[in-house]
Design an enzyme around this catalytic site. Sequence first.
Site, PDB file in Angstrom:
ATOM      1  N   TYR A  26       0.831  -1.208   0.000  1.00 58.49           N
ATOM      2  CA  TYR A  26       0.000   0.000   0.000  1.00 58.49           C
ATOM      3  C   TYR A  26       0.865   1.257   0.000  1.00 58.49           C
ATOM      4  O   TYR A  26       0.730   2.128  -0.864  1.00 58.49           O
ATOM      5  CB  TYR A  26      -0.902  -0.033   1.230  1.00 58.49           C
TER       6      TYR A  26
ATOM      7  N   GLU B  97       4.162   1.778  -0.557  1.00 54.95           N
ATOM      8  CA  GLU B  97       5.046   1.966  -1.719  1.00 54.95           C
ATOM      9  C   GLU B  97       4.238   2.078  -3.004  1.00 54.95           C
ATOM     10  O   GLU B  97       4.643   2.784  -3.939  1.00 54.95           O
ATOM     11  CB  GLU B  97       6.087   0.848  -1.817  1.00 54.95           C
TER      12      GLU B  97
HETATM   13  P1  NAD Z   1     -12.797   1.883   0.161  1.00 53.31           P
HETATM   14  O1  NAD Z   1     -12.153   0.555   0.240  1.00 53.31           O
HETATM   15  O2  NAD Z   1     -14.147   2.048   0.745  1.00 53.31           O
HETATM   16  O3  NAD Z   1     -12.872   2.388  -1.350  1.00 53.31           O
HETATM   17  C1  NAD Z   1     -12.030   1.939  -2.369  1.00 53.31           C
HETATM   18  C2  NAD Z   1     -12.896   1.580  -3.568  1.00 53.31           C
HETATM   19  O4  NAD Z   1     -12.054   1.175  -4.642  1.00 53.31           O
HETATM   20  C3  NAD Z   1     -13.838   0.409  -3.288  1.00 53.31           C
HETATM   21  O5  NAD Z   1     -15.126   0.720  -3.753  1.00 53.31           O
HETATM   22  C4  NAD Z   1     -13.222  -0.748  -4.076  1.00 53.31           C
HETATM   23  O6  NAD Z   1     -14.175  -1.691  -4.480  1.00 53.31           O
HETATM   24  C5  NAD Z   1     -12.586   0.000  -5.222  1.00 53.31           C
HETATM   25  N1  NAD Z   1     -11.478  -0.744  -5.849  1.00 53.31           N
HETATM   26  C6  NAD Z   1     -10.444  -1.379  -5.225  1.00 53.31           C
HETATM   27  N2  NAD Z   1      -9.632  -1.924  -6.135  1.00 53.31           N
HETATM   28  C7  NAD Z   1     -10.137  -1.594  -7.358  1.00 53.31           C
HETATM   29  C8  NAD Z   1      -9.738  -1.886  -8.688  1.00 53.31           C
HETATM   30  N3  NAD Z   1      -8.651  -2.616  -8.948  1.00 53.31           N
HETATM   31  N4  NAD Z   1     -10.502  -1.400  -9.690  1.00 53.31           N
HETATM   32  C9  NAD Z   1     -11.614  -0.681  -9.458  1.00 53.31           C
HETATM   33  N5  NAD Z   1     -12.042  -0.398  -8.206  1.00 53.31           N
HETATM   34  C10 NAD Z   1     -11.303  -0.855  -7.182  1.00 53.31           C
HETATM   35  O7  NAD Z   1     -11.776   2.922   0.805  1.00 53.31           O
HETATM   36  P2  NAD Z   1     -11.890   4.491   1.054  1.00 53.31           P
HETATM   37  O8  NAD Z   1     -11.610   4.713   2.462  1.00 53.31           O
HETATM   38  O9  NAD Z   1     -13.122   5.048   0.446  1.00 53.31           O
HETATM   39  O10 NAD Z   1     -10.614   4.998   0.223  1.00 53.31           O
HETATM   40  C11 NAD Z   1     -10.716   5.637  -1.035  1.00 53.31           C
HETATM   41  C12 NAD Z   1      -9.339   6.104  -1.456  1.00 53.31           C
HETATM   42  O11 NAD Z   1      -8.831   7.037  -0.515  1.00 53.31           O
HETATM   43  C13 NAD Z   1      -8.308   4.980  -1.562  1.00 53.31           C
HETATM   44  O12 NAD Z   1      -7.481   5.211  -2.676  1.00 53.31           O
HETATM   45  C14 NAD Z   1      -7.509   5.128  -0.296  1.00 53.31           C
HETATM   46  O13 NAD Z   1      -6.199   4.661  -0.451  1.00 53.31           O
HETATM   47  C15 NAD Z   1      -7.560   6.637  -0.063  1.00 53.31           C
HETATM   48  N6  NAD Z   1      -7.367   6.958   1.354  1.00 53.31           N
HETATM   49  C16 NAD Z   1      -8.346   6.701   2.281  1.00 53.31           C
HETATM   50  C17 NAD Z   1      -8.117   7.008   3.613  1.00 53.31           C
HETATM   51  C18 NAD Z   1      -9.148   6.749   4.687  1.00 53.31           C
HETATM   52  O14 NAD Z   1      -8.862   6.968   5.859  1.00 53.31           O
HETATM   53  N7  NAD Z   1     -10.361   6.338   4.376  1.00 53.31           N
HETATM   54  C19 NAD Z   1      -6.901   7.563   4.004  1.00 53.31           C
HETATM   55  C20 NAD Z   1      -5.928   7.781   3.041  1.00 53.31           C
HETATM   56  C21 NAD Z   1      -6.180   7.501   1.714  1.00 53.31           C
END
Ligand code: NAD
Length: 312
Positions: free
Chosen positions: A146, A148
């Site tokens: 994640y 990297e």
């Molecule tokens: P989440 O897991 O609810 O959302 C991620 C979404 O991406 C999901 O709907 C999943 O089905 C989809 N997904 C995963 N792999 C995929 C692929 N290969 N192709 C298409 N869709 C795919 O998580 P979230 O908390 O809503 O996070 C959203 C983004 O924000 C992510 O990129 C995450 O790294 C980033 N982020 C979130 C947080 C947090 O605290 N929630 C913090 C830092 C960064």
Amino acid sequence: MANKRILVTGGAGFIGSHLCQYLLKQGDEVLCLDNYFTGSKENVRHLIGHPGFELIRHDVVEPILCEVDQIYNLACPASPIHYQYNPIKTTKTSVIGALNMLGLAKRVKATVLQASTSEVYGDPFVHPQREDYWGNVNPNGLRSCYDEGKRCAEALFFDYHRQHGLNMKVARIFNTYGPRMHPQDGRVVSNFIMQALTGQNITVYGNGLQTRSFCYVDDLVEALVRLMNTPDDFVGPVNLGNPGEFTILELANKVIELTGSQSKIIYKPLPQDDPVQRRPDISLAKEKLNWSPFVQLEEGLKRTITYFKTLR
Ligand code: NAD
Ligand code: UDP
Ligand code: UDP
């Protein structure tokens, strides 16, 4: 700002579903792309049927052709248990997914925003974290797929910007919480609330003195949209989060208090490479986006608890 066509990858996830809702409300057309790994149709069911809303089942690791003005690249599992379930796929999603979205943005001349993360700072030596800190990240541990992956995606974004003049933005998101978090995603807020509501022990990892800063999802979405619409010469990276800093033990006690639960705190081993402290310096976001988070932890937790009660 109205009437743009906007692609949101990971749009059926926790943050993505709130973002789709926000964009539709301001009059934009939204293409919500997701492979439903951690997201679900349930998260966007209330948007299905809206004339500006389109759902696409697709994996960002595969190329895609569509015509859009803006792209928010959120596709990536975000909780440690989900991103460690298939770590090779996590890296592919982060890196190849970013590459495909950059290729798409380049072809259609769209602006693309990357959902990066505070994890790029790893277990930080600098506190609070500023954007110019390069981080302290283990390159081959359990969290590396994640951390990297997201660092490589940032590098790709900056190289497409420098090499191709692509319009892009990088947001470094700190721990965000709120309704539609996955109840079994193992993240601390969802875990503690689910445990408190079902009368199970509250599992504090380590001594509970490690800290995090928790941002309510509505504040985060507002910041993402503001960032996307900044002038082209501002690309970030920019920290987005709530600078209020709490120990995990404080969070556990707050959840117990707000749910009125009889649950007891128990201690479990600390996972590998778990950062000791984390708090964003958000001076840059304040200056460039004229933004600060609005919802404080207690209020945000109350709203999140109300949501989790509807799941039972
Ligand atoms: P989440 O897991 O609810 O959302 C991620 C979404 O991406 C999901 O709907 C999943 O089905 C989809 N997904 C995963 N792999 C995929 C692929 N290969 N192709 C298409 N869709 C795919 O998580 P979230 O908390 O809503 O996070 C959203 C983004 O924000 C992510 O990129 C995450 O790294 C980033 N982020 C979130 C947080 C947090 O605290 N929630 C913090 C830092 C960064
Ligand atoms: N790509 C995509 N949709 C597009 C344009 C490109 O998915 O509309 C993908 C493309 O398949 C490639 C990646 O984006 O894997 C990077 O594209 P770019 O044109 O930058 O590089 P190249 O295709 O020359 O490797
Ligand atoms: N944590 C905890 N109990 C849990 C889940 C998480 O004590 O049931 C701790 C975890 O060890 C970390 C913090 O809470 O120190 C935040 O964990 P989370 O997985 O939510 O996010 P991240 O570590 O990615 O910031």
